[in-house]
Design a protein around this motif. Structure first.
Motif, mmCIF file in Angstrom:
data_model
loop_
_atom_site.group_PDB
_atom_site.id
_atom_site.type_symbol
_atom_site.label_atom_id
_atom_site.label_comp_id
_atom_site.label_asym_id
_atom_site.label_seq_id
_atom_site.Cartn_x
_atom_site.Cartn_y
_atom_site.Cartn_z
ATOM 1 N N LEU A 46 3.346 -11.210 2.366
ATOM 2 C CA LEU A 46 3.204 -10.741 0.984
ATOM 3 C C LEU A 46 1.839 -11.102 0.423
ATOM 4 O O LEU A 46 1.315 -10.408 -0.448
ATOM 5 C CB LEU A 46 4.309 -11.337 0.107
ATOM 6 C CG LEU A 46 5.749 -10.977 0.482
ATOM 7 C CD1 LEU A 46 6.721 -11.760 -0.376
ATOM 8 C CD2 LEU A 46 5.982 -9.479 0.330
ATOM 9 N N TYR A 50 -1.410 -8.033 0.526
ATOM 10 C CA TYR A 50 -2.036 -7.772 -0.779
ATOM 11 C C TYR A 50 -3.559 -7.881 -0.674
ATOM 12 O O TYR A 50 -4.305 -7.014 -1.146
ATOM 13 C CB TYR A 50 -1.496 -8.770 -1.800
ATOM 14 C CG TYR A 50 -2.096 -8.662 -3.187
ATOM 15 C CD1 TYR A 50 -1.532 -7.834 -4.154
ATOM 16 C CD2 TYR A 50 -3.222 -9.407 -3.544
ATOM 17 C CE1 TYR A 50 -2.066 -7.741 -5.429
ATOM 18 C CE2 TYR A 50 -3.767 -9.316 -4.809
ATOM 19 C CZ TYR A 50 -3.188 -8.488 -5.750
ATOM 20 O OH TYR A 50 -3.735 -8.403 -7.005
ATOM 21 N N SER A 88 8.577 -4.706 -7.704
ATOM 22 C CA SER A 88 8.634 -5.879 -6.827
ATOM 23 C C SER A 88 9.788 -6.781 -7.228
ATOM 24 O O SER A 88 10.522 -7.305 -6.375
ATOM 25 C CB SER A 88 7.314 -6.664 -6.898
ATOM 26 O OG SER A 88 6.241 -5.920 -6.340
ATOM 27 N N ARG A 101 4.049 -4.841 -2.679
ATOM 28 C CA ARG A 101 2.865 -5.719 -2.686
ATOM 29 C C ARG A 101 1.631 -4.982 -2.172
ATOM 30 O O ARG A 101 0.533 -5.169 -2.693
ATOM 31 C CB ARG A 101 3.132 -6.955 -1.815
ATOM 32 C CG ARG A 101 3.965 -7.992 -2.497
ATOM 33 C CD ARG A 101 3.227 -8.644 -3.647
ATOM 34 N NE ARG A 101 2.174 -9.552 -3.168
ATOM 35 C CZ ARG A 101 1.294 -10.142 -3.968
ATOM 36 N NH1 ARG A 101 1.289 -9.889 -5.252
ATOM 37 N NH2 ARG A 101 0.387 -10.965 -3.478
ATOM 38 N N GLN A 104 0.562 -2.823 -4.928
ATOM 39 C CA GLN A 104 -0.094 -3.666 -5.932
ATOM 40 C C GLN A 104 -1.552 -3.908 -5.546
ATOM 41 O O GLN A 104 -2.450 -3.855 -6.398
ATOM 42 C CB GLN A 104 0.622 -5.013 -6.035
ATOM 43 C CG GLN A 104 1.623 -5.114 -7.163
ATOM 44 C CD GLN A 104 2.069 -6.544 -7.364
ATOM 45 O OE1 GLN A 104 2.301 -7.286 -6.415
ATOM 46 N NE2 GLN A 104 2.201 -6.940 -8.617
#
Length: 454
Positions: A46, A50, A88, A101, A104
């Motif tokens: 995660l 990202y 999320s 993620r 994002q």
């Protein structure tokens, strides 16, 4: 000027949201792993996913901003970031959370550089230090308070709240952005350098993947070395492409200007050091001293106290010492604090640790303010978009690689010399990284950046 300050504060809020989210997830890894019944190493994807998504698409932000207008891209990016934060928190399995993620990171890759160029593109050199002071806050505050805030949210509420806290801030940013940000002028004739984008995206992915893989243990060192070499070769090909193609992804011309060039070289070394220090100190206090995450996070918060404590005086210091001496002062604080951290033991008084953390924070704040004040000071407005894209790429890579680098250094040092001595060597290593910026600064002209402080 009032509207310009409002815009700068709004952009700082969006930067804070991005930088906080990139760091705070680390505190929730154990809880997320338990909730979805996966290993902690799997849950750590995660964080790495990202960072990689952010790095891969950052070069695209400059072209999109020019093509469709910076305001429009920023609004879409904040909207995407807010939406994926909400989704999320609603994730029903780990795969959904991982996809959110990544999305994002995609939104952050467009939001972060665009926020910076919205403020700096039309800022006059004489106002550069003032506007920079607003944009520096997120970079100083978010990494320092994220461990403590994340620990509190996970302990008192649940891991979902590390994402839910983004929603009110994101909505407020969008509403204010529609009203405050001046509309840009799109350049629809701007062509897209697909080859350059693929090369730099591949370079960023390979380098960050190499760092992430190496940080997972000795068994991954050989494949990570292969990825590192491939990333460096791809980087060389990308540089060659920039200088030989007619319409590059972004112009390398700003690198000819010393005040901008040092923000890509010396500042990268600075980010490697100051970006990794809060992480190393957090792990050190928890694993070696046996402190709880909340207690360790409280001491890490003192780095933020150093940041905020000196911030009202950074412009004054730079104006009176000038950039060259201000850099040397800041670097000496960072170097001294890192070397002193190598000497602390479980018996060291807590107040001394607090003083060292504050001193490190002061050095971070002063040096980053000086670098950002210089960055665009001698560049014409038309070159700042390309320069901003390049800055976003280098700083993101430095921050992303900093934690991986210090993890590898600490693992090797601990294996050779033992756990305690390994941490000592790691802190010394972070201090030694400051030698390059110090040497580079010594060769700068005494009057560099004079147009920003007259």
């Amino acid at each position: 000027m009032q509207r310009q300050i409002q815009t700068a504060l709004l952009m700082a809020a969006s930067l804070f949201m991005d930088m906080m989210d990139g760091t705070i997830v680390t505190s929730a890894i154990p809880s997320i792993a338990e909730a979805f019944r996966v290993s902690e190493s799997t849950a750590s994807l995660l964080v790495s996913s990202y960072i990689i998504a952010l790095a891969v698409l950052i070069p695209l932000s400059g072209w999109l901003g020019k093509r469709y207008g910076h305001k429009k891209i920023w609004l879409y990016a904040v909207g995407g970031f807010t939406t994926t934060s909400f989704l999320s928190a609603l994730s029903i399995n780990f795969h959904m959370l991982l996809i959110m993620r990544i999305l994002q990171g995609v939104s952050a890759s467009l939001m972060t550089p665009t926020a910076r160029i919205i403020v700096m593109e039309k800022t006059l050199p004489k106002d550069m230090l003032r506007m920079t002071s607003f944009l520096i806050w997120p970079a100083l505050i978010a990494p320092a308070i994220a461990p403590l805030l994340g620990g509190i949210l996970v302990t008192l509420l649940s891991w979902h709240w590390i994402f839910l806290i983004n929603i009110p801030l994101g909505i407020a940013c969008i509403l204010l952005g529609i009203r405050i940000i001046a509309p840009g002028v799109p350049h629809k004739e701007r062509s897209f350098d697909l080859i350059g984008f693929v090369e730099i995206a591949a370079m960023s992915t390979l380098l960050l993947a190499a760092g992430d893989m190496a940080s997972r243990g000795f068994v991954y060192y050989q494949p990570s070395l292969i990825l590192l070499i491939a990333g460096l070769i791809t980087g060389v090909l990308f540089c060659w492409h920039l200088y030989h193609t007619e319409h590059p992804l972004f112009s390398p011309w700003p690198l000819k200007v010393a005040s901008f060039r040092i923000s890509q070289t010396g500042e990268s070394f600075l980010w490697l050091s100051v970006g990794a220090l809060p992480y190393l100190l957090t792990v050190f206090l928890q694993s070696y001293f046996g402190w709880s995450p909340v207690k360790a996070g409280t001491y890490i918060l003192c780095i933020f106290l150093g940041n905020i404590g000196i911030k009202p005086f950074t412009t004054f210091i730079i104006r009176h010492l000038r950039y060259k001496k201000a850099f040397l002062l800041a670097f000496s604080w960072i170097l001294l604090s890192a070397l002193c951290f190598a000497l602390i033991t479980p018996g060291t008084p807590g107040m001394l640790i607090i003083i060292l953390a504050v001193l490190s924070g002061m050095g971070r704040s002063l040096s980053l303010t000086a670098y950002n004040g210089l960055c665009f000071s001698e560049l014409p407005g038309k070159e700042r978009n390309d320069a901003n894209t390049l800055t976003a790429v280098t700083s993101n890579l430095a921050v992303g690689l900093g934690i991986s680098l210090i993890t590898v250094v600490n693992a090797i040092a601990s294996r050779i010399a033992g756990t305690g001595r390994g941490y000592e060597i790691s802190f010394i290593f972070l201090g030694v990284l400051m030698i390059y910026p110090i040497i580079e600064t010594l060769f700068l002209p005494d009057d560099i950046g004079e147009n920003t402080i007259r």
